[in-house]
Design a protein around this motif. Structure first.
Motif, PDB file in Angstrom:
ATOM      1  N   SER A 172      35.095  38.017  31.088  1.00 53.16           N
ATOM      2  CA  SER A 172      34.620  39.299  31.954  1.00 53.16           C
ATOM      3  C   SER A 172      35.748  39.931  32.594  1.00 53.16           C
ATOM      4  O   SER A 172      36.695  39.186  33.254  1.00 53.16           O
ATOM      5  CB  SER A 172      33.695  38.927  33.104  1.00 53.16           C
ATOM      6  OG  SER A 172      33.320  40.007  33.944  1.00 53.16           O
ATOM      7  N   LEU A 173      35.898  41.183  32.631  1.00 52.88           N
ATOM      8  CA  LEU A 173      36.993  41.991  33.276  1.00 52.88           C
ATOM      9  C   LEU A 173      36.765  41.891  34.842  1.00 52.88           C
ATOM     10  O   LEU A 173      37.600  42.364  35.505  1.00 52.88           O
ATOM     11  CB  LEU A 173      37.387  43.332  32.786  1.00 52.88           C
ATOM     12  CG  LEU A 173      37.688  43.372  31.176  1.00 52.88           C
ATOM     13  CD1 LEU A 173      38.190  44.610  30.999  1.00 52.88           C
ATOM     14  CD2 LEU A 173      38.888  42.295  30.960  1.00 52.88           C
ATOM     15  N   GLN A 174      35.667  41.514  35.175  1.00 54.80           N
ATOM     16  CA  GLN A 174      35.300  41.519  36.582  1.00 54.80           C
ATOM     17  C   GLN A 174      35.711  40.065  37.261  1.00 54.80           C
ATOM     18  O   GLN A 174      35.602  39.898  38.522  1.00 54.80           O
ATOM     19  CB  GLN A 174      33.757  41.724  36.799  1.00 54.80           C
ATOM     20  CG  GLN A 174      33.096  42.964  36.156  1.00 54.80           C
ATOM     21  CD  GLN A 174      33.664  44.112  36.772  1.00 54.80           C
ATOM     22  OE1 GLN A 174      33.847  44.440  38.097  1.00 54.80           O
ATOM     23  NE2 GLN A 174      34.273  44.930  35.687  1.00 54.80           N
ATOM     24  N   LEU A 175      36.218  39.351  36.399  1.00 53.57           N
ATOM     25  CA  LEU A 175      36.536  37.947  36.861  1.00 53.57           C
ATOM     26  C   LEU A 175      38.149  37.903  36.914  1.00 53.57           C
ATOM     27  O   LEU A 175      38.803  38.545  36.136  1.00 53.57           O
ATOM     28  CB  LEU A 175      36.034  36.751  36.146  1.00 53.57           C
ATOM     29  CG  LEU A 175      34.556  36.706  35.997  1.00 53.57           C
ATOM     30  CD1 LEU A 175      34.249  35.486  35.069  1.00 53.57           C
ATOM     31  CD2 LEU A 175      34.038  36.184  37.502  1.00 53.57           C
ATOM     32  N   PRO A 176      38.619  37.011  37.730  1.00 51.46           N
ATOM     33  CA  PRO A 176      40.097  36.851  37.890  1.00 51.46           C
ATOM     34  C   PRO A 176      40.750  36.541  36.426  1.00 51.46           C
ATOM     35  O   PRO A 176      42.035  36.773  36.294  1.00 51.46           O
ATOM     36  CB  PRO A 176      40.234  36.043  38.841  1.00 51.46           C
ATOM     37  CG  PRO A 176      39.127  35.973  39.809  1.00 51.46           C
ATOM     38  CD  PRO A 176      38.061  36.315  38.787  1.00 51.46           C
ATOM     39  N   LEU A 177      40.017  35.786  35.531  1.00 52.86           N
ATOM     40  CA  LEU A 177      40.614  35.300  34.380  1.00 52.86           C
ATOM     41  C   LEU A 177      40.829  36.353  33.310  1.00 52.86           C
ATOM     42  O   LEU A 177      41.752  36.283  32.663  1.00 52.86           O
ATOM     43  CB  LEU A 177      39.627  34.345  33.711  1.00 52.86           C
ATOM     44  CG  LEU A 177      39.158  33.051  34.348  1.00 52.86           C
ATOM     45  CD1 LEU A 177      38.070  32.302  33.769  1.00 52.86           C
ATOM     46  CD2 LEU A 177      40.438  32.400  34.453  1.00 52.86           C
ATOM     47  N   GLY A 178      40.273  37.434  33.514  1.00 55.98           N
ATOM     48  CA  GLY A 178      40.597  38.612  32.555  1.00 55.98           C
ATOM     49  C   GLY A 178      41.691  39.557  33.312  1.00 55.98           C
ATOM     50  O   GLY A 178      42.208  40.381  32.383  1.00 55.98           O
ATOM     51  N   GLN A 179      42.316  39.266  34.391  1.00 54.08           N
ATOM     52  CA  GLN A 179      43.664  40.161  34.852  1.00 54.08           C
ATOM     53  C   GLN A 179      44.917  40.016  33.937  1.00 54.08           C
ATOM     54  O   GLN A 179      45.517  41.052  33.991  1.00 54.08           O
ATOM     55  CB  GLN A 179      43.762  39.710  36.322  1.00 54.08           C
ATOM     56  CG  GLN A 179      42.374  39.943  37.307  1.00 54.08           C
ATOM     57  CD  GLN A 179      42.092  41.210  37.108  1.00 54.08           C
ATOM     58  OE1 GLN A 179      42.903  42.353  37.472  1.00 54.08           O
ATOM     59  NE2 GLN A 179      40.769  41.522  36.926  1.00 54.08           N
ATOM     60  N   ALA A 180      45.018  38.649  33.519  1.00 59.47           N
ATOM     61  CA  ALA A 180      46.283  38.592  32.333  1.00 59.47           C
ATOM     62  C   ALA A 180      46.220  39.663  31.282  1.00 59.47           C
ATOM     63  O   ALA A 180      47.295  40.257  31.023  1.00 59.47           O
ATOM     64  CB  ALA A 180      46.647  37.335  32.394  1.00 59.47           C
ATOM     65  N   TYR A 181      44.931  39.698  30.871  1.00 63.71           N
ATOM     66  CA  TYR A 181      44.740  40.686  29.696  1.00 63.71           C
ATOM     67  C   TYR A 181      45.182  42.062  30.199  1.00 63.71           C
ATOM     68  O   TYR A 181      45.445  42.909  29.572  1.00 63.71           O
ATOM     69  CB  TYR A 181      43.483  40.409  29.179  1.00 63.71           C
ATOM     70  CG  TYR A 181      42.575  41.356  28.317  1.00 63.71           C
ATOM     71  CD1 TYR A 181      43.194  41.479  26.960  1.00 63.71           C
ATOM     72  CD2 TYR A 181      41.703  42.127  28.802  1.00 63.71           C
ATOM     73  CE1 TYR A 181      42.580  42.776  26.328  1.00 63.71           C
ATOM     74  CE2 TYR A 181      41.218  43.162  28.018  1.00 63.71           C
ATOM     75  CZ  TYR A 181      41.424  43.421  26.558  1.00 63.71           C
ATOM     76  OH  TYR A 181      40.851  44.291  26.075  1.00 63.71           O
ATOM     77  N   LEU A 182      44.416  42.561  31.369  1.00 62.13           N
ATOM     78  CA  LEU A 182      44.715  43.992  31.748  1.00 62.13           C
ATOM     79  C   LEU A 182      46.047  44.129  32.092  1.00 62.13           C
ATOM     80  O   LEU A 182      46.497  45.236  31.835  1.00 62.13           O
ATOM     81  CB  LEU A 182      43.749  44.248  32.967  1.00 62.13           C
ATOM     82  CG  LEU A 182      42.257  44.270  32.713  1.00 62.13           C
ATOM     83  CD1 LEU A 182      41.335  44.411  34.056  1.00 62.13           C
ATOM     84  CD2 LEU A 182      41.734  45.319  31.630  1.00 62.13           C
TER      85      LEU A 182
END
Length: 332
Positions: free
Chosen positions: A24-34
């Motif tokens: 989910s882009l709402q979670l910190p795990l998605g920040q590297a992708y963004l």
């Protein structure tokens, strides 16, 4: 000729890739992708645009690999955990139980031998680079855990190779999506859980229903994730855009990791103020867990050729770096 070529490049219609994160882009795990998507657009001067999507917006997270391979997605952020059936050795690319490799070892291997072995394992089905690295994980319990014996009989949400270690330690392992962890703890369906690093767990509210944080992360350390790219789309890129895609992934991984590591200081202060008890297992228990983890990895190496190849590479690096790391580390 150079001027004309530059004009031609500048006036060409931009390339657009349709991509999706496994998280989910709402979670910190998605920040590297963004961060990767933004860097690609900036570094390419807008010649390559990355259309970003959160988990499940186009395809289910579990089908990330197949979707990139088959061209449904042009690229995606992935975790090898979703391909355990297809690639049992994939777990070794992102985390290991028992502190067998620390973050330094994992990153060093991932960017050297691991980069080559990942591509060899996936063959020509996808192009793969590292994308995303987390701070060390912790695990939480609603019951006090001071020793390995205290783990026996606990019902714990877990994932990855650590599940096998925890089972050997007498834990009843339960697989649950992240969004179900807190409700399950609140209802007593589980007694304990691992999910991610402290600041992210805090955001989920795990500390509100499980007041004991146990370290070190015996189930798994840091997580490294992946960038999958469809080979056809990759081969269509000119060499300079290929370099941008790859180097943007490297830069995003380290940039977001540094930022999230810094966040842990504040998170630990807030968690302590919220009444969380921090518990660290004894050196003796840590040693036992490491030995058990190595036994598990050695045993699994006997059943899968790729698992053996990758694990032997990791062992070799740990051995080669051992003297340097032990001599240059400070004793605490």
């Amino acid at each position: 000729m150079t001027v004309l070529s530059s004009v031609g490049i500048a006036s060409a219609a931009p390339i657009t890739w349709v991509t999706q994160s496994v998280f989910s882009l709402q979670l910190p795990l998605g920040q590297a992708y963004l961060s990767w998507a933004k860097k690609v657009e900036e570094m390419s001067g807008g010649r390559l645009l990355i259309e970003t999507h959160s988990d499940g917006e186009i395809v289910p997270p579990a089908s990330t690999y197949e979707s990139v391979r088959d061209g449904v997605l042009d690229a995606a952020m992935n975790t090898p955990a979703w391909q355990k059936g297809l690639f049992p050795a994939g777990d070794l690319f992102y985390t290991l139980p028992g502190g067998v490799t620390g973050t330094l070892d994992l990153v060093t291997w991932a960017y050297t031998d691991g980069l080559k072995l990942q591509q060899e394992m996936y063959g020509d089905t996808v192009v793969v680079f590292p994308l995303g690295l987390t701070p060390a994980e912790v695990f939480w319990s609603s019951k006090e855990v001071r020793t390995l014996d205290d783990l026996k009989g606990l019902k714990m949400r877990a994932s990855g190779l650590g599940m096998e270690l925890l089972t050997k330690l007498g834990v009843s392992v339960v697989q649950l999506p992240g969004g179900e962890v807190v409700p399950a703890l609140r209802r007593g369906v589980i007694d304990s859980a691992e999910f991610c690093f402290p600041s992210m767990d805090e955001g989920l509210g795990i500390h509100e229903v499980a007041k004991y944080m146990i370290t070190p992360p015996i189930h798994m350390g840091s997580n490294m994730f992946q960038l999958f790219i469809n080979p056809k789309k990759w081969n269509e890129l000119p060499d300079d855009l290929k370099a941008i895609v790859k180097n943007a992934a490297h830069a995003a991984t380290l940039e977001v990791y540094a930022s999230q590591m810094r966040e842990q200081a504040g998170a630990m202060e807030r968690l302590q103020a919220a009444g969380v008890t921090f518990i660290k297992l004894s050196p003796e228990d840590q040693k036992k867990v490491r030995e058990m983890s190595i036994e598990i990895l050695e045993e699994k190496s006997k059943t899968n050729e790729w698992f053996a190849k990758i694990w032997n590479s990791q062992k070799s690096l740990i051995k080669d770096l051992g003297n340097f790391i032990s001599l240059t580390n400070w004793d605490n």
